[in-house]
Design a protein around this motif. Structure first.
Motif, PDB file in Angstrom:
ATOM      1  N   LEU A   1       0.855  -1.188   0.000  1.00 33.68           N
ATOM      2  CA  LEU A   1       0.000   0.000   0.000  1.00 33.68           C
ATOM      3  C   LEU A   1       0.890   1.237   0.000  1.00 33.68           C
ATOM      4  O   LEU A   1       1.738   1.401   0.871  1.00 33.68           O
ATOM      5  N   ALA A   2       0.699   2.097  -0.988  1.00 32.79           N
ATOM      6  CA  ALA A   2       1.507   3.320  -1.109  1.00 32.79           C
ATOM      7  C   ALA A   2       0.807   4.474  -0.409  1.00 32.79           C
ATOM      8  O   ALA A   2      -0.404   4.674  -0.565  1.00 32.79           O
ATOM      9  N   ALA A   3       1.562   5.229   0.371  1.00 30.92           N
ATOM     10  CA  ALA A   3       1.011   6.414   1.026  1.00 30.92           C
ATOM     11  C   ALA A   3       0.585   7.431  -0.024  1.00 30.92           C
ATOM     12  O   ALA A   3       1.308   7.684  -0.992  1.00 30.92           O
ATOM     13  N   ARG A   4      -0.578   8.005   0.166  1.00 32.16           N
ATOM     14  CA  ARG A   4      -1.134   8.918  -0.840  1.00 32.16           C
ATOM     15  C   ARG A   4      -0.299  10.174  -1.009  1.00 32.16           C
ATOM     16  O   ARG A   4      -0.186  10.717  -2.110  1.00 32.16           O
ATOM     17  N   ASP A   5       0.318  10.673   0.062  1.00 32.78           N
ATOM     18  CA  ASP A   5       0.981  11.972  -0.040  1.00 32.78           C
ATOM     19  C   ASP A   5       2.368  11.906  -0.660  1.00 32.78           C
ATOM     20  O   ASP A   5       2.780  12.829  -1.367  1.00 32.78           O
ATOM     21  N   ASP A   6       3.108  10.813  -0.428  1.00 28.99           N
ATOM     22  CA  ASP A   6       4.475  10.781  -0.965  1.00 28.99           C
ATOM     23  C   ASP A   6       4.806   9.503  -1.736  1.00 28.99           C
ATOM     24  O   ASP A   6       5.926   9.359  -2.235  1.00 28.99           O
ATOM     25  N   GLY A   7       3.870   8.561  -1.840  1.00 29.30           N
ATOM     26  CA  GLY A   7       4.095   7.353  -2.616  1.00 29.30           C
ATOM     27  C   GLY A   7       4.958   6.299  -1.955  1.00 29.30           C
ATOM     28  O   GLY A   7       5.233   5.255  -2.564  1.00 29.30           O
ATOM     29  N   GLN A   8       5.381   6.527  -0.721  1.00 30.77           N
ATOM     30  CA  GLN A   8       6.185   5.519  -0.024  1.00 30.77           C
ATOM     31  C   GLN A   8       5.358   4.248   0.168  1.00 30.77           C
ATOM     32  O   GLN A   8       4.200   4.306   0.589  1.00 30.77           O
ATOM     33  N   VAL A   9       5.968   3.106  -0.114  1.00 28.37           N
ATOM     34  CA  VAL A   9       5.240   1.835  -0.098  1.00 28.37           C
ATOM     35  C   VAL A   9       5.437   1.114   1.227  1.00 28.37           C
ATOM     36  O   VAL A   9       6.559   0.992   1.727  1.00 28.37           O
ATOM     37  N   TYR A  10       4.339   0.644   1.787  1.00 26.08           N
ATOM     38  CA  TYR A  10       4.353  -0.179   2.989  1.00 26.08           C
ATOM     39  C   TYR A  10       3.896  -1.588   2.628  1.00 26.08           C
ATOM     40  O   TYR A  10       2.985  -1.757   1.813  1.00 26.08           O
ATOM     41  N   ARG A  11       4.533  -2.585   3.229  1.00 28.71           N
ATOM     42  CA  ARG A  11       4.092  -3.967   3.040  1.00 28.71           C
ATOM     43  C   ARG A  11       3.212  -4.350   4.228  1.00 28.71           C
ATOM     44  O   ARG A  11       3.625  -4.244   5.386  1.00 28.71           O
ATOM     45  N   ILE A  12       2.000  -4.794   3.921  1.00 28.92           N
ATOM     46  CA  ILE A  12       1.011  -5.099   4.940  1.00 28.92           C
ATOM     47  C   ILE A  12       0.802  -6.606   5.002  1.00 28.92           C
ATOM     48  O   ILE A  12       0.505  -7.241   3.990  1.00 28.92           O
ATOM     49  N   PHE A  13       0.987  -7.162   6.186  1.00 31.00           N
ATOM     50  CA  PHE A  13       0.813  -8.595   6.424  1.00 31.00           C
ATOM     51  C   PHE A  13      -0.451  -8.788   7.269  1.00 31.00           C
ATOM     52  O   PHE A  13      -0.621  -8.113   8.284  1.00 31.00           O
ATOM     53  N   VAL A  14      -1.302  -9.710   6.871  1.00 34.10           N
ATOM     54  CA  VAL A  14      -2.565  -9.913   7.591  1.00 34.10           C
ATOM     55  C   VAL A  14      -2.749 -11.394   7.902  1.00 34.10           C
ATOM     56  O   VAL A  14      -2.705 -12.236   7.001  1.00 34.10           O
ATOM     57  N   SER A  15      -2.943 -11.709   9.181  1.00 29.66           N
ATOM     58  CA  SER A  15      -3.276 -13.066   9.612  1.00 29.66           C
ATOM     59  C   SER A  15      -4.779 -13.107   9.852  1.00 29.66           C
ATOM     60  O   SER A  15      -5.309 -12.401  10.721  1.00 29.66           O
ATOM     61  N   VAL A  16      -5.478 -13.940   9.067  1.00 30.15           N
ATOM     62  CA  VAL A  16      -6.941 -13.941   9.035  1.00 30.15           C
ATOM     63  C   VAL A  16      -7.480 -15.200   9.699  1.00 30.15           C
ATOM     64  O   VAL A  16      -7.123 -16.317   9.297  1.00 30.15           O
ATOM     65  N   PRO A  17      -8.332 -15.078  10.706  1.00 29.49           N
ATOM     66  CA  PRO A  17      -8.936 -16.263  11.308  1.00 29.49           C
ATOM     67  C   PRO A  17      -9.725 -17.069  10.276  1.00 29.49           C
ATOM     68  O   PRO A  17     -10.334 -16.499   9.358  1.00 29.49           O
TER      69      PRO A  17
END
Length: 289
Positions: free
Chosen positions: A42-58
């Motif tokens: 997911l890229a931040a809207r203001d500066d485009g920096q990308v974050y990697r998001i990890f989700v553990s789903v029941p």
């Protein structure tokens, strides 16, 4: 002399002979993917920096109100531990198994992106570091609250009011910043070995302002519960001392609705505190003993 397994496997393939499973495994080990886990960038809207998001789903169906959610900072390092604990608790039909775990990290295979996490999780320290190397905690707070949390709510069925935040070291510093500046944004905040020393303890200014607001009745809504954690052998004694002193300062605020708990892990160092903190964090976030 015995030949290495990869050589035997290659020879067997050339001769059309079946290769034993052990030789195949040794020749081409396969990467492991953590079950019940999803990953997206997911890229931040203001500066485009990308974050990697990890989700553990029941695997269980969400309750009517949706899953409670735990946001874990430094997700590259700590998400696997939290996700593993969640899966075990779901198998054992314990409360933590029904929580959505969201790790917030960076597009790297390393445990930490040292420069980016320092920028994202700290307030400015102009005497020590040039612009751009620290002081981005407000930028990151806006990404977390205005972009990531709505995105998680769009993708998964979550309980809007039941979200918690875990952070260690600089992440603990950021977690306290969120408590002081947005005291109702999370149901619970867990600050492990927080780096209160940063910026010559500049966070104390925010703490004092928060205490005045809370005591004067200017915090509208239910204030976050706070769990402070540290290690008996934390690398800098001041980290433990600062956490113990903070507990003493915050305890009088229980009269105004702030619930605070503290634990010191025997024998743990700064880097080992987070994994020792996993089970207590899940229990505190869910409000169970």
């Amino acid at each position: 002399m015995r030949r290495p397994l990869p050589c035997l496997a290659a020879l067997a393939v050339a001769l059309g002979v079946a290769v034993p499973a052990t030789a195949q495994q040794a020749a081409s080990p396969q990467a492991y993917t953590l079950p019940d886990t999803q990953v997206f960038d997911l890229a931040a809207r203001d500066d485009g920096q990308v974050y990697r998001i990890f989700v553990s789903v029941p695997t269980q169906a969400p309750p009517a109100e949706g899953f409670p959610t735990l946001y874990v900072l430094d997700g590259n390092a700590y998400f696997p531990g939290f996700a593993g604990e969640r899966r075990i608790e779901e198998f054992a039909k314990q409360a933590g198994g029904g929580m959505l775990i969201v790790g917030i990290g960076y597009p790297t295979d390393q445990a930490y992106d040292v420069l980016r996490r320092r920028y994202d999780l700290t307030p400015v320290w102009p005497e020590k570091l040039p612009a751009g190397q620290a002081g981005g905690n407000e930028h990151f707070a806006k990404f977390l609250l205005d972009q990531l949390i709505p995105e998680i709510a769009r993708r998964y069925r979550v309980a809007p009011e039941r979200k918690s935040l875990f952070g260690h070291s600089f992440g603990g510093l950021f977690a306290l910043h969120m408590l002081y500046t947005r005291p109702t944004a999370f149901e619970a905040i867990i600050a492990a070995s927080p780096s209160i020393w940063w910026g010559d303890q500049s966070l104390l200014t925010e703490e004092r302002a928060f205490a005045v607001r809370l005591a004067s009745g200017k915090v509208a809504g239910r204030v976050s519960r706070l769990l402070l954690l540290t290690g008996e052998r934390d690398d800098a004694a001041t980290i433990t001392w600062d956490s113990e002193a903070l507990l003493q300062r915050l305890q009088p605020l229980s009269a105004y609705g702030l619930r605070t708990r503290f634990a010191k892990f025997e024998g743990e160092t700064h880097i080992t505190v987070p994994y020792r903190a996993i089970t207590p964090t899940l229990r505190f976030a869910l409000g169970v003993p």
